[in-house]
Design a protein around this motif. Structure first.
Motif, short mmCIF file in Angstrom:
data_model
loop_
_atom_site.label_atom_id
_atom_site.label_comp_id
_atom_site.label_asym_id
_atom_site.label_seq_id
_atom_site.Cartn_x
_atom_site.Cartn_y
_atom_site.Cartn_z
N THR A 134 64.63 57.75 33.83
CA THR A 134 63.35 57.42 33.19
C THR A 134 62.24 58.32 33.71
OG1 THR A 134 64.03 55.09 33.11
CG2 THR A 134 61.66 55.57 32.79
N VAL A 135 61.41 58.84 32.80
CA VAL A 135 60.17 59.50 33.20
C VAL A 135 59.04 58.64 32.65
CG1 VAL A 135 58.76 61.60 33.12
CG2 VAL A 135 61.27 61.77 33.12
N HIS A 136 58.10 58.29 33.55
CA HIS A 136 57.06 57.33 33.16
C HIS A 136 55.72 57.70 33.77
CE1 HIS A 136 56.98 55.27 37.14
NE2 HIS A 136 58.20 55.74 37.20
N TYR A 137 54.65 57.17 33.19
CA TYR A 137 53.33 57.31 33.79
C TYR A 137 53.26 56.38 35.00
CZ TYR A 137 51.56 59.96 29.84
OH TYR A 137 51.37 60.94 28.89
N VAL A 138 52.61 56.82 36.04
CA VAL A 138 52.46 56.02 37.26
C VAL A 138 51.22 55.14 37.15
CG1 VAL A 138 52.03 56.14 39.76
CG2 VAL A 138 53.66 57.70 38.69
N ASP A 139 51.41 53.86 37.45
CA ASP A 139 50.24 52.97 37.53
C ASP A 139 50.26 52.34 38.93
OD1 ASP A 139 51.71 50.28 35.50
OD2 ASP A 139 52.15 50.99 37.53
N GLU A 140 49.50 51.27 39.13
CA GLU A 140 49.36 50.74 40.49
C GLU A 140 50.62 50.01 40.97
OE1 GLU A 140 47.43 50.07 37.92
OE2 GLU A 140 48.57 48.26 37.34
N GLY A 141 51.58 49.81 40.06
CA GLY A 141 52.82 49.14 40.45
C GLY A 141 53.85 50.11 40.97
N VAL A 142 55.06 49.61 41.22
CA VAL A 142 56.17 50.46 41.68
C VAL A 142 57.13 50.65 40.51
CG1 VAL A 142 58.12 50.68 43.27
CG2 VAL A 142 56.00 49.60 44.04
N ASP A 143 57.22 51.89 40.02
CA ASP A 143 58.13 52.21 38.90
C ASP A 143 57.83 51.36 37.67
OD1 ASP A 143 60.73 52.48 41.39
OD2 ASP A 143 59.42 54.05 40.59
N GLY A 145 54.89 51.90 35.26
CA GLY A 145 54.00 52.44 34.23
C GLY A 145 54.70 52.70 32.90
N PRO A 146 53.93 52.99 31.86
CA PRO A 146 54.48 53.22 30.52
C PRO A 146 55.54 54.34 30.50
CG PRO A 146 52.08 53.17 30.44
CD PRO A 146 52.46 53.18 31.89
N VAL A 147 56.65 54.07 29.81
CA VAL A 147 57.75 55.05 29.75
C VAL A 147 57.37 56.20 28.82
CG1 VAL A 147 60.13 55.39 28.97
CG2 VAL A 147 59.52 53.36 30.31
N ILE A 148 57.64 57.43 29.26
CA ILE A 148 57.45 58.62 28.41
C ILE A 148 58.76 58.95 27.70
CG2 ILE A 148 56.86 61.09 28.37
CD1 ILE A 148 55.21 60.54 30.95
N LEU A 149 59.82 59.09 28.48
CA LEU A 149 61.17 59.32 27.93
C LEU A 149 62.17 58.66 28.87
CD1 LEU A 149 61.55 63.12 26.92
CD2 LEU A 149 61.43 61.15 25.39
N GLN A 150 63.23 58.10 28.29
CA GLN A 150 64.33 57.65 29.13
C GLN A 150 65.64 57.79 28.34
OE1 GLN A 150 63.55 52.81 28.61
NE2 GLN A 150 63.85 53.62 30.62
N GLU A 151 66.69 58.11 29.05
CA GLU A 151 68.00 58.28 28.41
C GLU A 151 69.08 57.63 29.27
OE1 GLU A 151 67.10 62.55 26.17
OE2 GLU A 151 68.98 62.33 27.29
N ARG A 152 70.15 57.16 28.60
CA ARG A 152 71.27 56.51 29.26
C ARG A 152 72.20 57.55 29.89
NH1 ARG A 152 71.12 51.46 30.97
NH2 ARG A 152 70.21 50.00 29.45
N VAL A 153 72.83 57.17 31.00
CA VAL A 153 73.86 57.99 31.64
C VAL A 153 75.09 57.10 31.84
CG1 VAL A 153 74.53 59.31 33.69
CG2 VAL A 153 72.16 59.38 32.87
N PRO A 154 76.22 57.41 31.17
CA PRO A 154 77.43 56.61 31.39
C PRO A 154 77.92 56.78 32.84
CG PRO A 154 77.70 58.13 29.54
CD PRO A 154 76.44 58.52 30.24
N VAL A 155 78.42 55.72 33.45
CA VAL A 155 79.01 55.85 34.78
C VAL A 155 80.38 56.52 34.63
CG1 VAL A 155 79.88 54.59 36.80
CG2 VAL A 155 77.79 53.82 35.64
#
Ligand code: GRF
Length: 188
Positions: A134-143, A145-155
């Motif tokens: 996941t790539v996201h904007y950082v806000d005052e929380g931990v991980d 903020g609003p998501v910019i892009l995210q993609e699945r990775v199979p194990v």
């Protein structure tokens, strides 16, 4: 957009972004690299790519003092976008106030799944069939903020935790530069 990259460790994500920059694919211009760790190999990578690098001591300092020193470097470099690439500190009010909706972070899991400092190991221990990046904007929380892009990775079926780490990192290198470009367009 002039960007600064913050690193705390090996900087393989920084390396991937610099390669994209040199290939002309990155729509931000990485102008400086900052680390809170004097031994971060990411600082060496910056120098190898002819990019200014700064170690700023955070340990044992008031976060406001530390972030004010970082902010001074960013202002002098006319930085408009902060990219966290394996930066292992919480961003405090000083930087958040100075860079609203202009700090982005990469996390090695499919947020909100597996937040925190061990996203890959937590997914592995949970025995899931797929995780993600996941790539996201950082806000005052931990991980959080609003998501910019995210993609699945199979194990991967075999190869254990090492194979999962390799698969997640490969996806990070593929996703991060695209997410930075999207963030640059968001700011237009
Ligand atoms: C990456 O997996 C990143 O998602 C996480 O820490 C790791 C940093 O690796 N926050 P590197 O320093 O970019 O090699």
């Amino acid at each position: 957009k002039r960007a600064a990259v913050f690193v705390s460790g090996s900087g393989t994500n920084l390396e991937a972004l610099l390669k994209r920059q040199e290939a002309g694919d990155l729509e931000a211009q990485i102008v400086t690299v900052i680390s809170d760790r004097p031994d971060a190999f990411g600082l060496t990578r910056a120098r190898d790519h002819g990019i200014s690098s700064h170690y700023v001591q955070a340990k044992g300092r008031d976060k406001k003092d530390y972030e004010s020193e970082v902010l001074d470097i960013l202002r002098r470099a006319e930085v408009e976008l902060i990219i966290l690439a394996g930066y292992m500190r919480f961003v405090g009010p000083t930087l958040l106030a100075a860079y609203p909706n202009a700090i982005i972070n990469i996390h090695p899991a499919y947020l909100p799944e597996f937040p925190g400092a061990h996203g890959i190991l937590d997914a592995w221990n949970a025995g899931v069939k797929e995780t993600g990046v996941t790539v996201h904007y950082v806000d005052e929380g931990v991980d959080t903020g609003p998501v910019i892009l995210q993609e699945r990775v199979p194990v991967p079926e075999s190869g254990g935790l090492e194979a999962l780490e390799a698969a997640v990192h490969a996806k990070e290198y593929d996703l991060f530069w695209r997410a930075v470009n999207q963030a640059v367009h968001d700011q237009d």
